[in-house]
Design an enzyme around this catalytic site. Structure first.
Site, PDB file in Angstrom:
ATOM      1  N   GLY A 165       0.434  -0.991  -0.238  1.00 37.67           N
ATOM      2  CA  GLY A 165      -0.239   0.029   0.009  1.00 37.67           C
ATOM      3  C   GLY A 165       1.090   1.756   0.400  1.00 37.67           C
ATOM      4  CG  HIS A 208      -5.455 -10.405  -0.905  1.00 41.85           C
ATOM      5  ND1 HIS A 208      -4.611  -9.427  -1.245  1.00 41.85           N
ATOM      6  CD2 HIS A 208      -5.145 -11.400  -1.194  1.00 41.85           C
ATOM      7  CE1 HIS A 208      -3.312 -10.325  -0.816  1.00 41.85           C
ATOM      8  NE2 HIS A 208      -3.738 -11.326  -1.396  1.00 41.85           N
ATOM      9  CD  GLU A 275       0.157 -10.279  -2.479  1.00 42.09           C
ATOM     10  OE1 GLU A 275       0.719  -9.738  -1.458  1.00 42.09           O
ATOM     11  OE2 GLU A 275       0.103  -8.950  -3.201  1.00 42.09           O
ATOM     12  NE  ARG A 292       5.702 -12.147   3.070  1.00 39.90           N
ATOM     13  CZ  ARG A 292       4.970 -11.339   2.297  1.00 39.90           C
ATOM     14  NH1 ARG A 292       6.053 -10.222   1.735  1.00 39.90           N
ATOM     15  NH2 ARG A 292       3.382 -11.006   2.403  1.00 39.90           N
TER      16      ARG A 292
HETATM   17  C1  MV4 Z   1      -4.876  -2.725  -6.184  1.00 36.72           C
HETATM   18  C2  MV4 Z   1      -6.258  -2.469  -5.861  1.00 36.72           C
HETATM   19  C3  MV4 Z   1      -7.206  -1.979  -6.773  1.00 36.72           C
HETATM   20  N1  MV4 Z   1      -7.507  -2.145  -8.494  1.00 36.72           N
HETATM   21  N2  MV4 Z   1      -4.423  -2.456  -7.857  1.00 36.72           N
HETATM   22  C4  MV4 Z   1      -2.597  -2.865  -1.809  1.00 36.72           C
HETATM   23  C5  MV4 Z   1      -2.175  -3.521  -1.458  1.00 36.72           C
HETATM   24  C6  MV4 Z   1      -0.560  -3.615  -2.862  1.00 36.72           C
HETATM   25  N3  MV4 Z   1      -0.559  -5.164  -2.860  1.00 36.72           N
HETATM   26  C7  MV4 Z   1      -1.713  -3.736  -3.873  1.00 36.72           C
HETATM   27  N4  MV4 Z   1      -3.255  -3.047  -3.732  1.00 36.72           N
HETATM   28  C8  MV4 Z   1      -4.315  -2.520  -4.500  1.00 36.72           C
HETATM   29  N5  MV4 Z   1      -3.937  -2.889  -5.574  1.00 36.72           N
HETATM   30  C9  MV4 Z   1      -5.891  -2.719  -8.626  1.00 36.72           C
HETATM   31  N6  MV4 Z   1      -5.434  -2.130 -10.440  1.00 36.72           N
HETATM   32  C10 MV4 Z   1      -6.772  -2.560  -4.597  1.00 36.72           C
HETATM   33  C11 MV4 Z   1      -5.431  -3.179  -3.758  1.00 36.72           C
HETATM   34  C12 MV4 Z   1      -6.324  -3.206  -2.365  1.00 36.72           C
HETATM   35  C13 MV4 Z   1      -5.957  -4.088  -1.570  1.00 36.72           C
HETATM   36  C14 MV4 Z   1      -5.745  -5.251  -1.969  1.00 36.72           C
HETATM   37  C15 MV4 Z   1      -5.684  -6.422  -1.861  1.00 36.72           C
HETATM   38  C16 MV4 Z   1      -6.145  -6.613  -0.216  1.00 36.72           C
HETATM   39  C17 MV4 Z   1      -6.525  -5.619   0.181  1.00 36.72           C
HETATM   40  C18 MV4 Z   1      -6.305  -4.333  -0.575  1.00 36.72           C
HETATM   41  C19 MV4 Z   1      -6.777  -3.086  -0.163  1.00 36.72           C
HETATM   42  C20 MV4 Z   1      -6.733  -1.603  -0.803  1.00 36.72           C
HETATM   43  C21 MV4 Z   1      -6.282  -1.317  -1.731  1.00 36.72           C
END
Ligand code: MV4
Length: 451
Positions: A165, A208, A275, A292
């Site tokens: 994030g 997720h 993921e 990991r």
């Molecule tokens: C995103 C998304 C929506 N659309 N990408 C959050 C952490 C980072 N690993 C990527 N993340 C996200 N990417 C796109 N194109 C929403 C998130 C996201 C999120 C993803 C997985 C688990 C929790 C989350 C919480 C907020 C935003």
């Protein structure tokens, strides 16, 4: 052959690794900071070496001290656990140079996957679905603005070296783009010393879903099904489960094959996690790969019967995978609740201190991975997760019932924890119906109040 392993970590994961070593007849070496003299991992390992003061950057993140301790103890290998140096390609590379086995993928692979923009390109080439977005790094605000228009609003601007994030901003319309881009880039420069950015279409209310993969040194790759990690707050997961009720057998097969393809395309070795974001219409997209062992690995262990830490050690020692994809069987349903030393009624503020009284649940299908004991001190210097409670039932309903029963037994006095909060989530109607996505906690914050 690996005869002795230094564990470059602390807390429950260090204890988890020490236990695997003991069962395998491998000697274990703990490292500890001055704050962890009486910690469980320090006491349980065959040997323990103090490597410095409490702050992690003076101890658990000091590569030179850890490498010296490894060479001094005569360990053949380092297990990095999660967090700290576990995804640091420089550390893995230094291990390689010192002739120490790093239990994980090669330094090159860690580096390549650590750059999310590069990882995206690797996946596109391998026909793994990625979120529609920029093909290359963005060179300027103007170029970014044009690409965002092509991609289609809403968009999300991400740092190539980001994750968890940080260095990430949404833009819902063209008028918001410049501000969001500059803020994300500035945050990235501060956090990672690099402001290489890329753009993706913003996926609204996805789940997720992550796939566990296992790869040996001979190019054999299998997956162990998925974990649904949608229940999170501020990018901190709270509850994870396997399998996900959002996946049909057909979708599981499709996503699993994409995960295996992703691991193969990146030359992966050891255990890792792919993921994905999963939309309601069953579209799924690669998001990033974690190189990991993860906090939530026990739910996969429960439903597959495998020991992922032992598998990591065997793979690092050059052994072949112990089973084929056809031999992987997902049995029942497993849920993990992360128990944190925090106060849900004070916006989840950390709650360090001494545990005065402790009772943890047990029984059939109930597992605790923890490093706490009655009288131990929860240090303010490290992560607030103090225990993982994992249950395994024949189906989701039984697992939820078992988890509520187990949470109800927990007594941790002396500090505040999120145990009651977790219980309320498990009682929530939408959670029970499986109506969950990454917005669950935010959406239900009025009802799940923990009073
Ligand atoms: C995103 C998304 C929506 N659309 N990408 C959050 C952490 C980072 N690993 C990527 N993340 C996200 N990417 C796109 N194109 C929403 C998130 C996201 C999120 C993803 C997985 C688990 C929790 C989350 C919480 C907020 C935003």
């Amino acid at each position: 052959m690996i005869k002795k392993i230094l564990i470059a970590n602390r807390g429950e994961i260090a204890v988890r690794i020490i236990r695997a070593c003991r069962e395998m007849g491998i000697e274990s070496v703990a490292i500890y900071s001055e704050a962890d003299r009486d910690a469980l991992h320090t006491q349980l390992a065959d040997e323990a070496i103090c490597i410095g003061p409490a702050p992690a950057n003076k101890s658990y993140l000091c590569m030179d001290k850890i490498l010296s301790a490894t060479l001094l103890s005569g360990a053949d290998a380092i297990h990095p656990g999660f967090g700290f140096l576990s995804e640091n390609s420089k550390f893995a590379s230094l291990c390689e140079k010192c002739g120490i086995i790093f239990i994980g993928p090669s330094a090159k692979v860690i580096e390549r996957l650590g750059n999310k923009q590069e990882a995206r390109k690797t996946m596109m080439k391998a026909n793994v679905p990625v979120i529609p977005g920029s093909k290359e790094a963005i060179k300027s605000v103007e170029e970014g603005c044009l690409i965002a228009k092509e991609v289609g609003y809403p968009v999300i601007i991400k740092a190539a070296l980001g994750g968890g994030g940080k260095g990430m901003r949404e833009a819902w319309q063209e008028a918001d783009f410049e501000k969001a881009f500059l803020a994300a880039a500035k945050e990235a420069k501060n956090a990672f010393g690099d402001d290489t950015m890329y753009i993706e279409h913003f996926v609204e209310n996805p789940r997720h879903i992550e796939f566990q993969i296992v790869a040996d040194q001979f190019g054999n790759v299998i997956h162990l099904g998925e974990r649904d990690c949608s229940i999170q707050r501020n990018h901190q997961k709270m509850i994870e489960e396997s399998p996900s009720i959002a996946l049909s057998e057909q979708l599981r097969k499709k996503m699993g094959e994409a995960a295996v393809q992703a691991a193969k395309a990146s030359g992966y070795e050891n255990v890792g996690t792919i993921e994905f974001l999963l939309e309601k219409n069953e579209s799924f997209y690669f998001m990033e790969m974690n190189t990991r062992i993860q906090v939530e690995h026990p739910v996969t262990e429960c439903v597959t019967g495998m020991d992922l830490v032992k598998e990591q050690i065997r793979i690092a020692a050059g052994e072949k995978l112990s089973l084929t994809q056809e031999e992987v069987e997902i049995k029942g349903h497993s849920i993990e609740c992360r128990i944190n030393a925090e106060n849900p009624t004070l916006n989840f503020a950390p709650s360090p201190g001494i545990i005065k009284e402790l009772h943890l649940p047990g029984g059939k299908g109930v597992r605790i991975d923890s490093a706490i004991y009655s009288g131990c001190e929860i240090s303010p210097y490290y992560d607030s997760m103090v225990a993982k409670l994992i249950v395994h039932g024949t189906n989701r309903k039984e697992a939820i019932t078992k988890m509520k029963s187990a949470l109800g037994e927990v007594i941790i006095n002396g500090i505040s924890t999120n145990v009651d909060y977790q219980y309320e989530i498990l009682e929530n109607k939408d959670f029970n119906l499986g109506n969950i996505d990454i917005g669950f906690i935010e959406k239900h914050k009025g009802e799940i109040v923990c009073s």
